[in-house]
Design a protein around this motif. Structure first.
Motif, PDB file in Angstrom:
ATOM      1  N   SER A  44     -11.234   0.492   7.845  1.00  0.00           N
ATOM      2  CA  SER A  44     -11.956  -0.141   6.742  1.00  0.00           C
ATOM      3  C   SER A  44     -13.081  -1.027   7.273  1.00  0.00           C
ATOM      4  CB  SER A  44     -11.003  -0.977   5.881  1.00  0.00           C
ATOM      5  OG  SER A  44     -10.019  -0.164   5.293  1.00  0.00           O
ATOM      6  N   LEU A  89     -15.215  -0.046  -2.281  1.00  0.00           N
ATOM      7  CA  LEU A  89     -14.012   0.406  -2.987  1.00  0.00           C
ATOM      8  C   LEU A  89     -14.005   1.925  -3.148  1.00  0.00           C
ATOM      9  CD1 LEU A  89     -11.599  -0.917  -4.813  1.00  0.00           C
ATOM     10  CD2 LEU A  89     -13.071  -0.231  -6.682  1.00  0.00           C
ATOM     11  N   LEU A  93     -10.810   4.056  -1.025  1.00  0.00           N
ATOM     12  CA  LEU A  93      -9.648   4.474  -1.812  1.00  0.00           C
ATOM     13  C   LEU A  93      -8.977   5.749  -1.286  1.00  0.00           C
ATOM     14  CD1 LEU A  93      -7.907   3.805  -4.308  1.00  0.00           C
ATOM     15  CD2 LEU A  93      -9.458   5.245  -5.617  1.00  0.00           C
ATOM     16  N   VAL A 104      -2.389   7.200  -5.441  1.00  0.00           N
ATOM     17  CA  VAL A 104      -3.757   6.718  -5.650  1.00  0.00           C
ATOM     18  C   VAL A 104      -3.716   5.363  -6.353  1.00  0.00           C
ATOM     19  CG1 VAL A 104      -5.940   7.190  -6.830  1.00  0.00           C
ATOM     20  CG2 VAL A 104      -4.754   9.023  -5.631  1.00  0.00           C
ATOM     21  N   TRP A 105      -2.778   5.194  -7.277  1.00  0.00           N
ATOM     22  CA  TRP A 105      -2.663   3.912  -7.978  1.00  0.00           C
ATOM     23  C   TRP A 105      -2.305   2.789  -6.999  1.00  0.00           C
ATOM     24  CZ3 TRP A 105      -4.262   1.364 -11.889  1.00  0.00           C
ATOM     25  CH2 TRP A 105      -3.653   0.166 -12.252  1.00  0.00           C
ATOM     26  N   ALA A 107      -2.846   2.766  -3.791  1.00  0.00           N
ATOM     27  CA  ALA A 107      -4.025   2.568  -2.935  1.00  0.00           C
ATOM     28  C   ALA A 107      -5.092   1.765  -3.678  1.00  0.00           C
ATOM     29  CB  ALA A 107      -4.587   3.911  -2.488  1.00  0.00           C
ATOM     30  N   PHE A 108      -5.228   2.042  -4.970  1.00  0.00           N
ATOM     31  CA  PHE A 108      -6.195   1.305  -5.791  1.00  0.00           C
ATOM     32  C   PHE A 108      -5.840  -0.182  -5.834  1.00  0.00           C
ATOM     33  CE2 PHE A 108      -7.648  -0.179 -10.031  1.00  0.00           C
ATOM     34  CZ  PHE A 108      -9.020  -0.041  -9.827  1.00  0.00           C
ATOM     35  N   ASP A 111      -6.617  -1.581  -2.482  1.00  0.00           N
ATOM     36  CA  ASP A 111      -8.070  -1.647  -2.330  1.00  0.00           C
ATOM     37  C   ASP A 111      -8.652  -2.795  -3.156  1.00  0.00           C
ATOM     38  OD1 ASP A 111     -10.546  -0.945  -1.384  1.00  0.00           O
ATOM     39  OD2 ASP A 111     -10.490   1.094  -2.135  1.00  0.00           O
TER      40      ASP A 111
END
Length: 141
Positions: A44, A89, A93, A104-105, A107-108, A111
């Protein structure tokens, strides 16, 4: 405007200090092994460093064109930090979800937490950096 050397010093110091703060905090907060969160932090930071250099160059050019100076007001600093984090962002993600094997949620949420931390951190760091390394043009303002 800042020189390339100055932009590199800014970007690298920003990311090193940020990593020293965010990796242990993120590991504790999300119950992820320190090494795994360290990899996420390092990747990152690398992407963010590249984005930082490009983003700040174009942001300063836009300020120079619009206002004739790169001096930032408090509100402009808020806009600057928010737009930076929004762009980052989008890039981070998919990597976070893939590397940590989370939804994904999840990770969101991670993030967003990174973004919230770094938005406050960016505001404080950039203000301190500009105070320590002011540009000559700002003395006229």
């Amino acid at each position: 405007m800042r020189s390339l050397y100055d932009r590199l010093r800014h970007a690298i110091s920003f990311e090193i200090i940020g990593l020293l703060l965010v990796v242990p905090l993120g590991s504790l907060l999300f119950h992820v092994p320190l090494a795994d969160f360290g990899v996420v932090g390092l990747v990152s930071a690398t992407l963010a460093t590249l984005w930082n250099i490009v983003y700040n160059y174009f942001f300063d050019r836009a300020l120079q064109r619009a206002y004739g100076t790169t001096l930032k007001t408090r509100m402009m600093r808020v806009v600057h930090a928010a737009l930076f984090e929004l762009g980052l962002l989008v890039v981070l993600l998919p990597f976070i979800a893939w590397y940590l094997g989370v939804t994904v949620w999840q990770a969101f949420i991670m993030d967003l937490s990174f973004a919230a931390f770094y938005m406050v951190y960016a505001f404080c760091f950039n203000w301190a950096y500009d105070t320590l390394f002011p540009l000559p043009e700002w003395e006229k303002a």
